[in-house]
Structure formats: C-alpha cells, structure tokens
Design an enzyme around this catalytic site. Sequence first.
Site, PDB file in Angstrom:
ATOM      1  N   CYS A   4       0.864  -1.187   0.000  1.00 14.83           N
ATOM      2  CA  CYS A   4       0.000   0.000   0.000  1.00 14.83           C
ATOM      3  C   CYS A   4       0.904   1.242   0.000  1.00 14.83           C
ATOM      4  CB  CYS A   4      -0.914   0.010   1.222  1.00 14.83           C
ATOM      5  SG  CYS A   4      -1.783   1.591   1.416  1.00 14.83           S
ATOM      6  N   CYS A   7       0.528   3.500   3.025  1.00 13.93           N
ATOM      7  CA  CYS A   7       1.153   2.910   4.225  1.00 13.93           C
ATOM      8  C   CYS A   7       2.660   3.146   4.189  1.00 13.93           C
ATOM      9  CB  CYS A   7       0.868   1.414   4.308  1.00 13.93           C
ATOM     10  SG  CYS A   7      -0.779   0.999   4.934  1.00 13.93           S
ATOM     11  N   ASP A  30      -0.322  16.442  -2.750  1.00 10.51           N
ATOM     12  CA  ASP A  30      -0.654  15.492  -3.817  1.00 10.51           C
ATOM     13  C   ASP A  30       0.351  15.638  -4.958  1.00 10.51           C
ATOM     14  OD1 ASP A  30      -3.569  13.930  -4.649  1.00 10.51           O
ATOM     15  OD2 ASP A  30      -2.125  14.345  -6.255  1.00 10.51           O
ATOM     16  N   HIS A  46      -3.897   1.458   8.289  1.00 12.87           N
ATOM     17  CA  HIS A  46      -4.539   1.151   7.013  1.00 12.87           C
ATOM     18  C   HIS A  46      -6.045   0.960   7.188  1.00 12.87           C
ATOM     19  CE1 HIS A  46      -4.617  -0.130   2.835  1.00 12.87           C
ATOM     20  NE2 HIS A  46      -5.548  -0.996   3.218  1.00 12.87           N
ATOM     21  N   ASN A  86     -12.910  10.217  -2.241  1.00 14.45           N
ATOM     22  CA  ASN A  86     -13.376   9.333  -3.299  1.00 14.45           C
ATOM     23  C   ASN A  86     -13.424   7.921  -2.732  1.00 14.45           C
ATOM     24  OD1 ASN A  86     -13.419  11.437  -5.222  1.00 14.45           O
ATOM     25  ND2 ASN A  86     -11.226  11.202  -5.583  1.00 14.45           N
ATOM     26  N   HIS A  97      -6.409   3.296   0.268  1.00 10.70           N
ATOM     27  CA  HIS A  97      -6.076   3.640   1.656  1.00 10.70           C
ATOM     28  C   HIS A  97      -6.815   4.943   1.903  1.00 10.70           C
ATOM     29  CE1 HIS A  97      -2.881   3.952   5.053  1.00 10.70           C
ATOM     30  NE2 HIS A  97      -3.636   5.040   5.179  1.00 10.70           N
ATOM     31  N   HIS A  99      -8.249   8.393   2.378  1.00 15.31           N
ATOM     32  CA  HIS A  99      -7.576   9.701   2.323  1.00 15.31           C
ATOM     33  C   HIS A  99      -8.593  10.771   1.992  1.00 15.31           C
ATOM     34  CE1 HIS A  99      -7.372   7.811  -1.676  1.00 15.31           C
ATOM     35  NE2 HIS A  99      -7.500   9.033  -2.184  1.00 15.31           N
ATOM     36  N   HIS A 101      -8.860  14.562   0.338  1.00 19.70           N
ATOM     37  CA  HIS A 101      -8.222  15.615  -0.446  1.00 19.70           C
ATOM     38  C   HIS A 101      -8.642  16.953   0.163  1.00 19.70           C
ATOM     39  CE1 HIS A 101      -7.436  13.011  -4.114  1.00 19.70           C
ATOM     40  NE2 HIS A 101      -8.401  12.310  -3.539  1.00 19.70           N
TER      41      HIS A 101
HETATM   42  P1  AMP Z   1      -7.990   9.058  -5.258  1.00 18.13           P
HETATM   43  O1  AMP Z   1      -8.157   9.052  -6.752  1.00 18.13           O
HETATM   44  O2  AMP Z   1      -9.072   9.773  -4.533  1.00 18.13           O
HETATM   45  O3  AMP Z   1      -7.757   7.659  -4.734  1.00 18.13           O
HETATM   46  O4  AMP Z   1      -6.707   9.926  -4.972  1.00 18.13           O
HETATM   47  C1  AMP Z   1      -5.412   9.428  -4.934  1.00 18.13           C
HETATM   48  C2  AMP Z   1      -4.507  10.607  -5.025  1.00 18.13           C
HETATM   49  O5  AMP Z   1      -3.221  10.205  -4.613  1.00 18.13           O
HETATM   50  C3  AMP Z   1      -4.365  11.206  -6.431  1.00 18.13           C
HETATM   51  O6  AMP Z   1      -4.770  12.574  -6.409  1.00 18.13           O
HETATM   52  C4  AMP Z   1      -2.877  11.036  -6.734  1.00 18.13           C
HETATM   53  O7  AMP Z   1      -2.361  12.123  -7.457  1.00 18.13           O
HETATM   54  C5  AMP Z   1      -2.289  10.948  -5.347  1.00 18.13           C
HETATM   55  N1  AMP Z   1      -1.039  10.227  -5.222  1.00 18.13           N
HETATM   56  C6  AMP Z   1      -0.756   8.978  -5.669  1.00 18.13           C
HETATM   57  N2  AMP Z   1       0.485   8.620  -5.304  1.00 18.13           N
HETATM   58  C7  AMP Z   1       0.997   9.656  -4.603  1.00 18.13           C
HETATM   59  C8  AMP Z   1       2.249   9.903  -3.959  1.00 18.13           C
HETATM   60  N3  AMP Z   1       3.236   8.997  -3.942  1.00 18.13           N
HETATM   61  N4  AMP Z   1       2.436  11.100  -3.344  1.00 18.13           N
HETATM   62  C9  AMP Z   1       1.453  12.029  -3.344  1.00 18.13           C
HETATM   63  N5  AMP Z   1       0.241  11.845  -3.929  1.00 18.13           N
HETATM   64  C10 AMP Z   1       0.026  10.687  -4.555  1.00 18.13           C
END
Ligand code: AMP
Length: 117
Positions: A4, A7, A30, A46, A86, A97, A99, A101
């Site tokens: 993950c 994680c 992001d 997680h 989302n 995982h 999160h 925004h």
């Molecule tokens: P979601 O589509 O709601 O699952 O959002 C996942 C978000 O994680 C997206 O906006 C990606 O740009 C962001 N993301 C993915 N990998 C990373 C990372 N290593 N560091 C920062 N953001 C990330």
Amino acid sequence: MKDCIFCKIAAGEIPSNKVYEDETVIAFHDLEPQAPVHVLVIPKAHIASAQEITPENSGVVAHIFEVIAKLSGELGLEKGFRVINNCGEDGMQSVQHLHFHLLGQRKMGWPPFPPEE
Ligand code: AMP
C-alpha cells in the site's frame, strides 16, 4: 499493509512532501495537484476506504478533520476550501487507503460531476 503506497508514505519508506504529522495522521502534497493547494490527509493505520469506517476506527476520522481545520489556517485557506473523499469504483478511488483531499486557493465548481448525457 504490504504494497500500500500510502502505508509506505506513513512509515517513511517512500518520500512525500509532508505538511503535517502526528502519531495517527500524516498530510502531504498530492503529486498531481488539482488546485494551488492540494493536500492529502490520511490515517497512518490502514483503512481501505470510507466503506471500512467503523465505531472502532472512526476516532481517527474526527482527528483528521481537526487536522484539516488547523491546516486550513496554515495553508492560506481562510476563504474556504473543499474536502473530498473518493470511495470505491463509482467514487473513482485510485489508492485503496482512506484519504481526504484538501483543496483550496481557487474557486470550486458545483456540481462536481459533468451533467448526464
Ligand atoms: P484518489 O483518486 O481519490 O484515490 O486519490 C489518490 C490521489 O493520490 C491522487 O490525487 C494522486 O495524485 C495521489 N497520489 C498517488 N500517489 C501519490 C504519492 N506517492 N504522493 C502524493 N500523492 C500521490
């Protein structure tokens, strides 16, 4: 949880552009910002998605919103902001995982989806 990405960020195993960290929560920029401020706030533990929030683990969700309120002051979001979660396939969740925004410093659109064709 093995494999993950969030994680691994929480454990410091892969780098992130961190803006906040405590015992249970971490927040970082992001990689593909959709607004001048676009931060992800996550529990270190997680939880796969908002569908997995239970009475046993929901305390961290309340704490995440306290962190969001604090960060909004620090990141120049006095005029307001948007918090997005989302969830699942229809919600277009891409990282499994939990999160949130935190987006700001731009005027948001509403409704947040294109009209039906
Ligand atoms: P979601 O589509 O709601 O699952 O959002 C996942 C978000 O994680 C997206 O906006 C990606 O740009 C962001 N993301 C993915 N990998 C990373 C990372 N290593 N560091 C920062 N953001 C990330």
